[in-house]
Design an enzyme around this catalytic site. Structure first.
Site, PDB file in Angstrom:
ATOM      1  CE  LYS A  21      -4.355   0.073   0.592  1.00 53.86           C
ATOM      2  NZ  LYS A  21      -5.195  -0.466  -0.501  1.00 53.86           N
ATOM      3  CB  THR A  76      -2.588  -3.373  -0.628  1.00 55.23           C
ATOM      4  OG1 THR A  76      -3.841  -3.017  -1.195  1.00 55.23           O
ATOM      5  CG2 THR A  76      -1.733  -4.131  -1.626  1.00 55.23           C
ATOM      6  NE  ARG A 107      28.249  28.645  -9.009  1.00 49.40           N
ATOM      7  CZ  ARG A 107      28.092  27.499  -9.635  1.00 49.40           C
ATOM      8  NH1 ARG A 107      27.535  27.456 -10.834  1.00 49.40           N
ATOM      9  NH2 ARG A 107      28.494  26.366  -9.076  1.00 49.40           N
ATOM     10  CD  GLN A 124      29.484  19.088 -10.932  1.00 50.90           C
ATOM     11  OE1 GLN A 124      29.453  20.236 -10.477  1.00 50.90           O
ATOM     12  NE2 GLN A 124      29.203  18.839 -12.196  1.00 50.90           N
TER      13      GLN A 124
HETATM   14  O1  LIG Z   1      28.459  23.776 -10.148  1.00 55.34           O
HETATM   15  C1  LIG Z   1      28.180  23.646 -11.354  1.00 55.34           C
HETATM   16  N1  LIG Z   1      28.424  22.455 -11.973  1.00 55.34           N
HETATM   17  C2  LIG Z   1      28.147  22.254 -13.284  1.00 55.34           C
HETATM   18  O2  LIG Z   1      28.414  21.138 -13.837  1.00 55.34           O
HETATM   19  C3  LIG Z   1      27.570  23.312 -14.017  1.00 55.34           C
HETATM   20  N2  LIG Z   1      27.155  23.447 -15.307  1.00 55.34           N
HETATM   21  C4  LIG Z   1      26.647  24.689 -15.421  1.00 55.34           C
HETATM   22  O3  LIG Z   1      26.149  25.180 -16.501  1.00 55.34           O
HETATM   23  N3  LIG Z   1      26.738  25.372 -14.241  1.00 55.34           N
HETATM   24  C5  LIG Z   1      27.317  24.531 -13.345  1.00 55.34           C
HETATM   25  N4  LIG Z   1      27.608  24.668 -12.031  1.00 55.34           N
END
Ligand SMILES: O=c1[nH]c(=O)c2[nH]c(=O)[nH]c2[nH]1
Length: 293
Positions: A12, A57, A175, A218
């Protein structure tokens, strides 16, 4: 050509459960969405419609409500473990159970500066989650966070990426970095102080997001996961899914104005989606913890 039944599960989905603990004038709320999912010897119902081994369920849903009355729900991981062990322990042909629970937070309304006994406001979009799997005499617990929206207004750069004939993105040394965290972490064992662990994993991820100077989302993702593994020995593995919630500088030059990183357009789509797993090299095998999620 032979046709066979492959992996299957049933249960469920999204049972909405709210409990009120009334052991005095101060009430305690739990607001959960519980999904059950059972696996086992279920060929008969698929192949012939014989339902002798199919715990309905509807019964699974009723079990969730009955268990919430029979003992305090407690931490979602413990509630999930109780339900999963019940289904596997009482149904002969059910060999595996996964219980997924999302917990929705409520804050007490402040009245004259004091938290009210029984009036609450929803605490935003963030949810605490767990997925408990019981199978083969073992249990695996994967807990997490959904919808934790974060932003830092500086301390983030993105440059040095390849430029080809389709690249228009400007390099930036300053940014806005914003995301909505989906995190899942897998526990090494079947027991932990779930509440404290959740609180600390969350704290470590937030502090790392805030303090780690970012050269890419990343890099931030990896740093957040690695910090959790360094701080919390009970955690074997962290998975993060981080949408890059882009904030684009608005071009104010048509109005004769200079934009000194102050006025942004918050785009909602498309968004970059950065995902990754951060592991200990000595973590035990995940078993069925991550499969068929
Ligand atoms: O931190 C980022 N990783 C990316 O892979 C990426 N690609 C993007 O256009 N901006 C960003 N910023």
């Amino acid at each position: 050509m032979a046709i066979t039944l492959g992996p299957n599960q049933y249960g469920k989905a999204e049972v909405r459960l709210v409990t009120v603990r009334r052991d005095g004038p101060v009430h305690h709320l739990k607001d959960l969405t519980v999904s059950t999912s059972l696996r086992g010897e279920l060929a008969a119902t698929h192949l012939t419609g014989d339902n002798a081994g199919v715990l309905a369920t509807d019964t699974q849903k009723n079990t969730v409500y009955a268990f919430a009355k029979e003992a305090p729900v407690g931490e979602i991981e413990d509630f999930g473990l109780r339900l999963a062990r019940h289904f596997v322990g009482t149904q002969e042909n059910i060999t595996g159970a996964r219980i997924k629970i999302d917990e929705h937070g409520w804050d007490r309304i402040a009245v004259g500066g004091s938290p009210h006994d029984h009036a609450f406001s929803r605490s935003g979009n963030e949810r605490r989650t767990t997925a408990v799997t019981v199978q083969g005499g073992r249990a695996w617990v994967v807990s997490g966070i959904d919808g934790l929206t974060l932003l830092k207004s500086t301390g983030s750069e993105f440059h040095g990426f390849p430029r080809d004939q389709y690249t228009t993105l400007a390099e930036t040394g300053d940014r806005i970095l914003a995301t909505a965290v989906t995190a899942r972490w897998r526990y090494q064992g079947e027991e932990a102080d779930w509440a404290e662990s959740h609180r600390e994993v969350r704290r470590v991820m937030l502090e790392t997001f805030a303090t780690k100077h970012s050269l890419s989302l990343q890099q931030t993702l990896y740093a957040m996961g690695a910090a959790v593994l360094e701080a919390r020995p009970e955690v074997a593995e962290v998975r993060l899914s981080l949408p890059n919630k882009h904030h684009f500088l608005v071009d104010l030059s048509p109005f004769g104005l200079k934009n000194d990183n102050e006025v942004f357009y918050a785009a909602d789509r498309p968004y970059g989606l950065i995902e990754g797993t951060i592991l200990r090299d000595d973590a035990e095998d995940p078993g069925p913890a991550w499969d068929l999620h």
